[in-house]
Design a protein around this motif. Structure first.
Motif, mmCIF file in Angstrom:
data_model
loop_
_atom_site.group_PDB
_atom_site.id
_atom_site.type_symbol
_atom_site.label_atom_id
_atom_site.label_comp_id
_atom_site.label_asym_id
_atom_site.label_seq_id
_atom_site.Cartn_x
_atom_site.Cartn_y
_atom_site.Cartn_z
ATOM 1 N N UNK A 261 0.838 -1.196 0.000
ATOM 2 C CA UNK A 261 0.000 0.000 0.000
ATOM 3 C C UNK A 261 0.872 1.245 0.000
ATOM 4 N N UNK A 262 0.340 2.367 -0.457
ATOM 5 C CA UNK A 262 1.144 3.596 -0.459
ATOM 6 C C UNK A 262 1.473 4.049 0.952
ATOM 7 N N UNK A 263 2.638 4.633 1.096
ATOM 8 C CA UNK A 263 3.046 5.160 2.391
ATOM 9 C C UNK A 263 2.890 6.673 2.455
ATOM 10 N N UNK A 264 2.639 7.314 1.321
ATOM 11 C CA UNK A 264 2.558 8.771 1.278
ATOM 12 C C UNK A 264 1.298 9.287 1.982
ATOM 13 N N UNK A 265 1.400 10.502 2.473
ATOM 14 C CA UNK A 265 0.273 11.157 3.122
ATOM 15 C C UNK A 265 0.333 12.646 2.828
ATOM 16 N N UNK A 266 -0.828 13.221 2.471
ATOM 17 C CA UNK A 266 -0.926 14.672 2.328
ATOM 18 C C UNK A 266 -2.170 15.127 3.084
ATOM 19 N N UNK A 267 -2.148 16.330 3.619
ATOM 20 C CA UNK A 267 -3.333 16.796 4.378
ATOM 21 C C UNK A 267 -4.495 17.151 3.455
ATOM 22 N N UNK A 268 -5.695 16.920 3.948
ATOM 23 C CA UNK A 268 -6.888 17.359 3.228
ATOM 24 C C UNK A 268 -7.121 18.839 3.520
ATOM 25 N N UNK A 269 -7.597 19.545 2.516
ATOM 26 C CA UNK A 269 -7.842 20.973 2.676
ATOM 27 C C UNK A 269 -9.337 21.249 2.765
ATOM 28 N N UNK A 270 -9.728 22.128 3.685
ATOM 29 C CA UNK A 270 -11.120 22.566 3.714
ATOM 30 C C UNK A 270 -11.381 23.387 2.457
ATOM 31 N N UNK A 271 -12.489 23.070 1.799
ATOM 32 C CA UNK A 271 -12.759 23.696 0.516
ATOM 33 C C UNK A 271 -12.138 22.929 -0.630
ATOM 34 N N UNK A 272 -11.625 21.728 -0.328
ATOM 35 C CA UNK A 272 -11.016 20.902 -1.358
ATOM 36 C C UNK A 272 -12.048 20.069 -2.095
ATOM 37 N N UNK A 273 -11.525 19.170 -2.908
ATOM 38 C CA UNK A 273 -12.389 18.389 -3.793
ATOM 39 C C UNK A 273 -13.416 17.547 -3.041
#
Length: 772
Positions: A261-273
């Motif tokens: 599985x992927x190990x990467x992580x990015x934060x979710x943004x309010x107002x995002x997709x």
């Protein structure tokens, strides 16, 4: 089936739609280029010249036929003199003068003929809308099953197959809960303006495009069109759009060879997709039509928390909640996965067939094995979807997959009675059998991203340990924000110094829904303390938080609000009023607004709103009970009595008006009548500890201590965590000089109120008291 409040969004499987036209539902028309706040909606047809690939995909999408005018091409149901029946309610479907007509029961219970004006949805069912002279569109109760006949389709069916639906029922198709203007318009058309006239109680609802077009997601495109035609500099922001969805940070979902599985992580943004999609793919309430791409969802909508009526204790969907609240609970969301990682944004289709979409990020050689699944390969073997996205069927025929992507937990089914994916297939086996199988394959330690089932189960079962479990969830930084917010709400009524500290800290949480949940927990604070804590949120960047702050301070004297925050309170209060006025067609919004005015001491305004709520829904019980309480504060008990008796006449099985009437009769010194009403309320709502407590106090005052004790003990069995009941039983034991019994109640009470020093001293005294 249109859903109650907080379920306004409904997006069916749809395809191919009308573009380039603007509509009003009352038969009028308006210019295509609809103006809104200086921006202009230009219509999907305008977009197609430059965006042919996206347009062609959209034409095949679920969105493009969200709503259509009824004609020979769009209507899929059998209108060749077909018949359907449901608990004695009959419907005839036929053609007349080129129109599609349904003959069925009307709001008065009499049979009448109704012309279908619009179709709603496509697969696996299609609904039909009828327009009334006051601008309302109502969804007929019978829908057409569009599946193939071999799959059980090609038939008319009732959306409430197991429930009689007479014309007096609030869910009757002519009533509030089947109203298109409020319940579903926003998510089936583009640029919807509800246009409710509260004076006339009529609608003049408009939309610039009958289906969900390009600008439903991208916002009005006039600026972009000018930019594309060279009317603006090439470097203009957002290519001419006023705003765009907040972009996700760049990321590559490349699987780790060790884990698969992927190990990467990015934060979710309010107002995002994800929040853009959630505007419709969520169980939520709308309080503004000012949404634009890039705005946080809580600026205009209030998504649901993980409440017991909608979700299982572990967060699995129970009622129809669409996908957003489920997805927020997932590890995929926490790592930064968005909707379009799996779904094409324009066609809505999966980017690969079935479970193959998972192999974009997860190595099949790691997971599609007997070591992982416990099942040998073959046509009947489960795949990623069947195990990690179990489905539930809603609206009789519509299967929906849970998007929380959870690890199956049959062990929780054993202890908490939650459902699990294993027994969805192995219906002939027990949850214990499934749990043992999982343990054989994966060992005794259960894994999973969702770790709050025990806390929510304890809260729902009113267990004394609920507070400590909920506190752990509320403070768990790794837990989904929706779970932490739900834990804060569940902590209401479970006071302690630690609970107070956690609520105070949560008021500054990065997630607006957590801040909103925390604001619901400050109402019991003293006014000065509440004013200091809440005031900073009156200027929160998210409107949903600001109006929640205004509501929390509605009953606080102006002197308790810091001077520098009073103007902010007035602005936030105006926003709150506007949010309820936006839904002035709903009795619950008028009731909410009345309560807000009442807490501010604006009794005339409050009374007007309560009366408006009753006029909108003559069978409304909450508005009558609350108005009676307003009359109480004005010494108008005779009017309160009359109002409460009218509430009982329209809802004889409702407990609240009987309880309120009992209290009113106590004030009027008509004690035998009062006792009877309090008794009936306690019986009708046996799990309501407050009703039981008040009834027991009344019995005690009437000289019936043994019966009072019996009622309290019975109530404690239903609500073992209720401090009021425990305190009453402790006092009763003290009156009887039953030291052992009093000590037992006191020690149970201390678990619920650990910071009560007086109680601690009493326990010490009871322990030292001589034994009989």
């Amino acid at each position: 089936m249109l859903q109650p409040l907080n379920s306004i969004a409904w997006v069916f499987a749809l395809s191919l739609g009308l573009v380039g036209a603007a509509f009003m539902i009352d038969g009028g028309s308006q210019p295509l280029h609809a103006e809104t706040g200086g921006e202009t909606y230009v219509g999907s047809a305008t977009c197609m010249g430059c965006h042919a690939t996206e347009a062609n995909a959209w034409r095949t999408s679920q969105h493009a036929r969200a709503m259509q005018e009824a004609n020979d091409t769009t209507v899929l149901g059998d209108f060749n003199d077909a018949f359907a029946e449901h608990y004695g309610s009959k419907a005839r479907f036929f053609r007349k003068d080129g129109r599609f007509v349904v003959e069925t029961d009307s709001k008065d219970g009499k049979t009448a003929a109704f012309t279908v004006k619009y179709t709603f949805g496509l697969e696996p069912l299609q609904q039909y809308l009828v327009e009334f002279p006051d601008g309302r569109l109502q969804a007929l109760p019978f829908a057409w099953d569009t599946r193939k006949a071999a799959e059980g389709g090609q038939r008319w069916f009732h959306l409430y197959p197991d429930t009689p639906m007479p014309h007096t029922d609030p869910l009757h198709w002519t009533g509030l809960f089947q109203n298109w203007n409020y319940m579903c318009a926003e998510c089936h058309s583009t640029n919807v303006k509800k246009g409710y006239d509260s004076e006339k109680n009529t609608f003049h609802t408009t939309f610039s495009e009958i289906s969900l077009g390009c600008e439903s997601c991208h916002g009005p495109a006039s600026g972009h069109l000018a930019w594309a035609n060279g009317g603006q500099p090439a470097g203009v922001a957002h290519s001419g759009f006023a705003s765009v969805v907040t972009p996700r940070a760049p990321i590559t979902w490349f699987p780790d060879p060790k884990t698969g599985s992927p190990a990467n992580t990015v934060p979710q943004a309010h107002g995002g997709e994800v929040e853009m999609c959630a505007r419709c793919h969520a169980r939520r309430g709308q309080f503004s039509d000012a949404w634009r791409p890039g705005r946080p969802l809580a600026d205009t909508h209030l998504p649901t928390f993980l409440t017991a009526d909608l979700f299982e204790a572990d967060g699995q969907m129970r009622d129809e909640v669409y996908n957003y609240a489920s997805f927020l609970q997932s590890k995929m969301y926490a790592k930064g996965v968005v909707c379009t990682d799996c779904h094409d944004p324009h066609s809505g289709k999966l980017k690969a067939a079935g479970a193959e979409v998972c192999s974009q990020c997860h190595r099949l050689e790691k997971f599609a094995t007997i070591v992982h699944t416990g099942h040998a390969a073959g046509p009947s073997a489960p795949d990623c979807i069947s195990c990690h996205m179990p489905d539930r069927t809603y609206m009789v025929v519509d299967k929906r997959h849970d998007h929380s992507f959870r690890i199956p937990r049959p062990d929780l089914s054993v202890t908490l009675n939650t459902p699990n994916a294993c027994n969805d297939c192995h219906t002939d086996k027990t949850a214990a059998w499934s749990s043992s199988a999982v343990e054989r394959w994966h060992g005794p330690t259960r894994k999973g991203f969702q770790t709050y089932a025990e806390a929510f189960h304890a809260a729902r079962q009113n267990r004394p340990e609920a507070r400590e479990l909920l506190l752990k969830v509320a403070q768990d930084g790794a837990a989904p924000a929706i779970a932490r917010g739900t834990a804060l709400i569940e902590l209401n009524g479970r006071p302690s110094a630690e609970v107070d500290s956690v609520i105070a800290t949560s008021l500054s949480d990065p997630d607006p829904m957590v801040r909103i949940a925390a604001l619901r927990g400050v109402v019991s604070l003293p006014p000065d303390q509440r004013g200091r804590r809440v005031s900073p949120l009156l200027s929160d960047p998210v409107q949903g938080v600001r109006i929640a702050a205004a509501l929390a301070l509605a009953g606080v004297p102006a002197t308790a609000i810091p001077p520098e925050s009073r103007a902010a309170f007035e602005r936030a209060a105006e926003e709150y009023v506007a949010s309820e006025r936006f839904n002035a067609d709903r009795p619950e919004s008028r009731n909410n607004l009345a309560g807000f005015f009442a807490r501010q001491g604006k009794t005339a305004e409050a009374e007007a709103e309560y009366l408006a709520a009753i006029k909108l829904a003559p069978a409304s019980v909450p508005a009558r009970v609350n108005l009676a309480d307003l009359y109480r504060t004005q010494g108008r008990d005779a009017q309160a009595e009359q109002l409460l008796r009218s509430a009982i006449s329209v809802a004889p099985e409702a407990a609240a008006p009987r309880h309120a009437l009992g209290l009113t009769l106590v004030r009027l010194k008509r004690y035998p009548e009062a006792l009877e009403q309090l008794r009936r309320a306690a019986e009708l709502e046996a799990n309501n500890a407050r009703y039981a407590y008040v009834y027991a106090v009344a019995l005690q005052s009437a000289g019936q201590p043994d019966e009072a004790r019996r009622i309290l003990e019975q109530a404690l069995g239903a609500r073992p965590d209720n401090a009021e009941i425990l305190a009453a039983l402790m006092q009763d034991s003290l009156r009887q000089r039953d030291i052992a019994m009093a000590l037992g109640y006191a020690e149970r009470l201390r678990i619920l109120t650990p910071d009560d020093l007086n109680l601690s001293r009493l326990i010490g005294q009871l322990k030292q008291a001589p034994k009989p």
